[in-house]
Design an enzyme around this catalytic site. Sequence first.
Site, PDB file in Angstrom:
ATOM      1  N   PRO A 245      -2.685   3.679  12.228  1.00 31.25           N
ATOM      2  CA  PRO A 245      -3.906   3.216  12.906  1.00 31.25           C
ATOM      3  C   PRO A 245      -4.553   2.105  12.095  1.00 31.25           C
ATOM      4  CG  PRO A 245      -4.317   5.292  11.768  1.00 31.25           C
ATOM      5  CD  PRO A 245      -2.852   5.002  11.610  1.00 31.25           C
TER       6      PRO A 245
ATOM      7  N   SER B 109      -6.203   3.351  16.699  1.00 30.67           N
ATOM      8  CA  SER B 109      -7.352   3.567  15.810  1.00 30.67           C
ATOM      9  C   SER B 109      -8.657   3.729  16.586  1.00 30.67           C
ATOM     10  CB  SER B 109      -7.483   2.376  14.854  1.00 30.67           C
ATOM     11  OG  SER B 109      -8.752   2.403  14.222  1.00 30.67           O
TER      12      SER B 109
ATOM     13  N   LYS C 225      -4.365  12.767   8.062  1.00 36.15           N
ATOM     14  CA  LYS C 225      -3.944  11.532   7.378  1.00 36.15           C
ATOM     15  C   LYS C 225      -4.794  11.322   6.134  1.00 36.15           C
ATOM     16  CE  LYS C 225      -3.631   6.525   8.178  1.00 36.15           C
ATOM     17  NZ  LYS C 225      -4.776   5.940   7.476  1.00 36.15           N
TER      18      LYS C 225
ATOM     19  N   SER D 220      -0.987   9.541   2.544  1.00 40.32           N
ATOM     20  CA  SER D 220      -1.519   8.179   2.661  1.00 40.32           C
ATOM     21  C   SER D 220      -2.667   7.968   1.696  1.00 40.32           C
ATOM     22  CB  SER D 220      -2.029   7.979   4.104  1.00 40.32           C
ATOM     23  OG  SER D 220      -2.737   6.744   4.221  1.00 40.32           O
TER      24      SER D 220
ATOM     25  N   HIS E 170      -4.676   5.332   2.419  1.00 38.35           N
ATOM     26  CA  HIS E 170      -5.456   4.417   3.243  1.00 38.35           C
ATOM     27  C   HIS E 170      -5.149   2.957   2.862  1.00 38.35           C
ATOM     28  CE1 HIS E 170      -8.971   4.904   6.109  1.00 38.35           C
ATOM     29  NE2 HIS E 170      -8.847   3.596   6.048  1.00 38.35           N
TER      30      HIS E 170
ATOM     31  N   GLY F 174       2.526   0.665   1.515  1.00 32.91           N
ATOM     32  CA  GLY F 174       3.443  -0.164   0.730  1.00 32.91           C
ATOM     33  C   GLY F 174       4.856  -0.251   1.252  1.00 32.91           C
ATOM     34  N   VAL F 175       5.114   0.264   2.463  1.00 32.04           N
ATOM     35  CA  VAL F 175       6.467   0.196   3.025  1.00 32.04           C
ATOM     36  C   VAL F 175       6.722  -1.241   3.500  1.00 32.04           C
ATOM     37  CG1 VAL F 175       8.021   1.080   4.809  1.00 32.04           C
ATOM     38  CG2 VAL F 175       6.298   2.604   3.776  1.00 32.04           C
TER      39      VAL F 175
HETATM   40  C1  FNR Z   1      -6.474   0.372   7.847  1.00 30.36           C
HETATM   41  N1  FNR Z   1      -6.285   1.740   7.779  1.00 30.36           N
HETATM   42  C2  FNR Z   1      -6.939   2.560   8.670  1.00 30.36           C
HETATM   43  N2  FNR Z   1      -6.740   3.908   8.640  1.00 30.36           N
HETATM   44  C3  FNR Z   1      -7.325   4.721   9.537  1.00 30.36           C
HETATM   45  O1  FNR Z   1      -7.114   5.930   9.490  1.00 30.36           O
HETATM   46  N3  FNR Z   1      -8.171   4.196  10.505  1.00 30.36           N
HETATM   47  C4  FNR Z   1      -8.424   2.865  10.586  1.00 30.36           C
HETATM   48  O2  FNR Z   1      -9.149   2.422  11.477  1.00 30.36           O
HETATM   49  C5  FNR Z   1      -7.830   2.004   9.626  1.00 30.36           C
HETATM   50  N4  FNR Z   1      -8.081   0.657   9.634  1.00 30.36           N
HETATM   51  C6  FNR Z   1      -7.404  -0.170   8.773  1.00 30.36           C
HETATM   52  C7  FNR Z   1      -7.611  -1.537   8.844  1.00 30.36           C
HETATM   53  C8  FNR Z   1      -6.882  -2.394   8.010  1.00 30.36           C
HETATM   54  C9  FNR Z   1      -7.098  -3.867   8.088  1.00 30.36           C
HETATM   55  C10 FNR Z   1      -5.923  -1.870   7.113  1.00 30.36           C
HETATM   56  C11 FNR Z   1      -5.086  -2.768   6.239  1.00 30.36           C
HETATM   57  C12 FNR Z   1      -5.738  -0.501   7.028  1.00 30.36           C
HETATM   58  C13 FNR Z   1      -5.266   2.308   6.873  1.00 30.36           C
HETATM   59  C14 FNR Z   1      -3.898   2.333   7.567  1.00 30.36           C
HETATM   60  O3  FNR Z   1      -3.871   3.276   8.608  1.00 30.36           O
HETATM   61  C15 FNR Z   1      -2.752   2.692   6.615  1.00 30.36           C
HETATM   62  O4  FNR Z   1      -3.037   3.903   5.956  1.00 30.36           O
HETATM   63  C16 FNR Z   1      -2.464   1.615   5.562  1.00 30.36           C
HETATM   64  O5  FNR Z   1      -2.627   0.326   6.102  1.00 30.36           O
HETATM   65  C17 FNR Z   1      -1.028   1.791   5.057  1.00 30.36           C
HETATM   66  O6  FNR Z   1      -0.736   0.873   4.063  1.00 30.36           O
HETATM   67  P1  FNR Z   1       0.039  -0.519   4.323  1.00 30.36           P
HETATM   68  O7  FNR Z   1       1.167  -0.247   5.294  1.00 30.36           O
HETATM   69  O8  FNR Z   1      -0.966  -1.461   4.861  1.00 30.36           O
HETATM   70  O9  FNR Z   1       0.529  -0.876   2.970  1.00 30.36           O
END
Ligand code: FNR
Length: 383
Positions: free
Chosen positions: A88, A117, A250, A272, A274, A308-309
């Site tokens: 998300p 999300s 999560k 995760s 985040h 980080g994938v």
């Molecule tokens: C997120 N992430 C995130 N997580 C969530 O639970 N709800 C959200 O609305 C958001 N919004 C969000 C915005 C942006 C710009 C980023 C970069 C990340 C976290 C996301 O779900 C996820 O855990 C991470 O992005 C995973 O890491 P990588 O793949 O970006 O390295």
Amino acid sequence: MDTLKEKHSEPANIHEFERIAEEKLKASKNSLWSYIIKASGDRQTYDESMRAFKRYFLQPQVLTLREKPSTWTIVLGNPIRIPICISPVAGQASVIEGGDALTGDAAAKAGTLMVFSSSSSMKIEDFGKVVPRGLFWAQTDLYRDKKSILNIVRNAEGLGFKALVITVDTPVEFMASSGKSDIGDEVDTTETNGAPKKDGEKKECKGCGPTDDTPWQPKTCCAKNETFCMATWQDLAWLKSETKLPIVLKGILTAKAARRAVTAGIDGIIVSAHGGRQLDGVPPPLMALPEVVEAVKGSGVEVYMDGGVRSGSDVFKAMALGARAVFVGRPALWALAVNGGEGVRRMLRIFEDEFTSTMAMCGCQQIRDIDSSFVKHESQFRY
Ligand code: FNR
């Protein structure tokens, strides 16, 4: 802009998606680029999330492959063609109009899962209208405002979404230490409900409405009610009583929290951090994965990971360490920036190709063949 798009429309790997997205967004929407790449604190967790994959080395088996590997697997009872799903992420519509729908459509075409999300600027009901087919889960925080949660839950049920993802690593909003991004651009570094804030826009807490613009946003807004916007296991029990949809937590990074989650009767865990945007200093998800897998063993709870994938080899390593599937966040945003829905489709195809060749080179015919014997941590080698 168009020339740039044409020139760069065919990135060959995920790092190229990042590079091209950076070039394009810095030229047109610099603060959006900063929002996407931001990480909290000293960026320890963020940096290590990528590095953790490099500390594992592949251990191929030989002379075992009979045909092209199959990448099909099952998540919570639903088949997916590749174990690479979309996390998300807020901000997709800021990257490109209708971004969430473009990503959802691309994921559906790739035969995989996307988590929608709750911080998306698109309403879940509108997403359901424009992307009628595909496998989707709905993400929400355990907001103080239960009506907000129930609105998401009822829409997810009505639209045929297959699970709820509850983000549990954001009891308070965390702020990057300096208030500056690493590219030196002054940006809003708070993650208000996950969504980027437009100039002059008041932040809004789902519990208390518009708030003052401060780093510790929930403290300020919910101080009106003399508490933070925190949620507890009781709130989760309430949610469970409200829906029959499977629940995935999560943001779990420890065996202790994983065992508690099993007791609470949840169905899945996304290990995760985040994306390194909340509590800096927690372990990178890949390092936390084995202990969470071990803690839930025999419970039937499915374990996934994100953070980080960036390659098919990373996907393989996470699966060897026990993940049932992985999720990617930023790569989806980069792909949208590079070439909209087509970009996301290509990004997923690259992951699929890289993952399939890694399986083949390691001698794995099926997903179930991938186990911990195919990876070795650098500390286990005799130098
Ligand atoms: C997120 N992430 C995130 N997580 C969530 O639970 N709800 C959200 O609305 C958001 N919004 C969000 C915005 C942006 C710009 C980023 C970069 C990340 C976290 C996301 O779900 C996820 O855990 C991470 O992005 C995973 O890491 P990588 O793949 O970006 O390295």
